[in-house]
Design an enzyme around this catalytic site. Structure first.
Site: not given
Ligand code: GLA
Length: 507
Positions: A271, A308, A310, A331
């Site tokens: 991430d 990341e 997109g 998210d």
């Molecule tokens: C980001 C990701 C989520 C999750 C959180 C965890 O927001 O996009 O899917 O993994 O981090 O902190």
């Protein structure tokens, strides 16, 4: 969990810059008279690895002009604004039109609001209150990471984040493993049991990243998960910190990959988060390549999931860095608009999906309670039509029959897992959106989603489906019954936010 989200929105700000929310900021400043210049601090929560989250606001006032930075363990933003008397207004570099922080200097404290929503209160930062900065590591030159041969169909499993966020621990993972087996999820294909953020401890003297107290023995946990016929996934990122503020893999890529391989990890979600404090988007590819190489060097088959959001047209270079899937959106939330928005956002990426490399509109929210069963059936159908990874995000230990019937619908799973690996694209007609996915046997899956607020009649024409010949067989995959095309058409009523999902084969 939702309380936790408030903090995570702040700590996960790298992923959600526009949604940054400062839950309660206590900023403190020293020795300023009427000046705002100085360092101000708010202690945050204590992380599960014992570290203290904190926010440091460093300001410089020159007449009416204010400049500064706000930093937390995982986040940094440049601020610019004005001061008039005791009042101040600060704007984040990424949002120059809407104030990020406004407030007043009152009795040596800053009192105000973040983004007009959340209270801010202030105090002086001590010399020891600091966020350590990292030295810049040049991204490597580009090359092609060889295909790892994994994820020939979209990965299926379960991920802890959507429901548990920071409340995931060893015991929950074990009981989830048991439930994946007893519910029939494993046998339906949900194999990867993925631990998301907040498992991380601190690095030992040799720089090895340990798990925190919630995961006393990762190797033993991996053994348990494997003994159930499942595979284990883990989470990190290329920045110094994860989105929840925990240590990530910056400068430790090979070492961390070796650690995970030694534990028996089979899947990594990687991430971007705080990497954006170090790198610009033009470094996305080489930085992701670094972990692709590190995973490969372990010799263990590990599915590589890029997260990341997109950015930087990831679908074009994801396979070159060894990626098996990549997020195409921010998210997901457990609500209709978020779910539909995510899947529609990745429409332009359709040509880039295929065996071994998938577009990922984020994990499933089915069973988490904020959508209707019709909406969850649409969620499942769309994820299958666009060949998305199917990572359940609900509590599989306590599923209702309705949730089970959705997640365990084998006919729908078969559409997702079709070996041709094509991603459906939609055609819109009023409130009805028709998605057609070519299948390996020459047939198609066709889904008609009703975006409107009233039930609507849809007529599916065989001539629109790109079939090689007349319809041989057609089946409604939610009603679990064959249906008949007469004179080349099939009509049905689709509930508001519901879906008609057919599998159609040609003679
Ligand atoms: C980001 C990701 C989520 C999750 C959180 C965890 O927001 O996009 O899917 O993994 O981090 O902190």
């Amino acid at each position: 969990m939702r309380k936790e989200r408030c903090w995570n929105n702040l700590m996960g700000a790298a992923a959600k810059s526009a949604a940054l929310s400062l839950c309660v900021v206590v900023l403190a400043g020293a020795g300023f008279g009427q000046s705002l210049s100085g360092r101000w601090m708010q202690p945050g929560k204590t992380l599960d690895n014992g570290e203290q989250q904190k926010w440091i606001l460093e300001l410089k006032q020159n007449g009416n002009d204010l400049t500064g930075t706000l930093k937390s363990l995982d986040y940094g933003v440049d601020l610019k604004g004005t001061a008039a008397g005791n009042h101040f207004e600060l704007f984040a570099s990424w949002e120059p039109t809407r104030p990020f922080l406004t407030g007043d200097l009152v009795n040596g404290e800053l009192h105000g609001m973040e983004r007009g929503r959340r209270p801010v209160l202030a105090k002086p930062a001590a010399a020891a209150d600091d966020i350590s900065t990292v030295s810049y590591i040049e991204p490597p030159p580009l090359h092609n990471v060889p295909d790892n041969g994994l994820a020939k169909t979209p990965p299926m499993g379960w991920n802890s984040w959507n429901l548990f966020a920071g409340r995931i621990d060893d015991q929950t993972v074990r009981t989830m493993a048991d439930a994946l087996v007893s519910s029939g999820m494993r046998d339906a294909g949900y194999i990867y049991l993925n631990i998301d953020d907040t498992w991380e401890g601190v690095r030992d003297a040799q720089g090895n990243l340990q798990s925190n107290h919630k995961f006393p023995d990762m190797k033993a946990l991996a053994d348990y998960v494997h003994s159930k016929g499942l595979k284990l996934g883990i989470y990190s990122g290329p920045g110094p910190r994860t989105c929840a503020g925990y240590p990530a893999s910056y400068g430790h890529e090979e070492q961390d990959a070796k650690t995970w391989a030694a534990w028996g990890v089979d899947y990594l979600k990687y991430d971007w988060c705080s990497a954006r404090n170090v790198y610009k988007n033009d470094a996305l590819q080489p930085v992701y390549q670094k972990m692709g190489d590190a995973l490969r060097a372990t010799g263990r088959p590990i599915v590589y999931s890029l997260c990341e959001y997109g950015w930087g047209s990831v679908e074009k270079w994801g396979p070159a860095v060894g990626g098996n899937l990549w997020r195409t959106t921010g998210d997901i939330r457990d609500e209709w608009s978020s779910m539909i928005g995510d899947v529609e956002k990745q429409v332009p990426t359709a040509p880039f999906a295929g065996p071994g490399h998938w577009n990922d509109p984020d994990m499933l929210e089915i069973g988490n309670g904020h959508m209707t069963d019709d909406e969850y059936r649409t969620h499942m159908s769309l994820w299958a039509l666009v060949a998305s990874p199917l990572l359940a995000g609900n509590d599989v230990r306590t599923m209702t029959d309705a949730t089970k019937a959705i997640l365990l619908n084998k006919e729908v799973i078969a559409i997702d897992q079709d070996p041709l690996g094509k991603q459906a694209s939609p055609v819109k007609n009023g409130d009805l959106e028709t998605w057609v996915k070519p299948l390996a046997n020459g047939g198609v899956a066709v889904g008609v989603v009703n975006l409107g607020s009233a039930a609507a009649l849809t007529t599916v024409k065989a001539s629109d489906l790109g079939l090689g010949g007349p319809v041989k067989n057609a089946r409604d995959l939610w009603a679990h019954q064959d249906v008949t095309f007469s004179s080349g058409v099939y009509s049905a009523t689709v509930a508001s936010h519901g879906v008609l999902l057919l599998r159609v084969s040609a003679k």
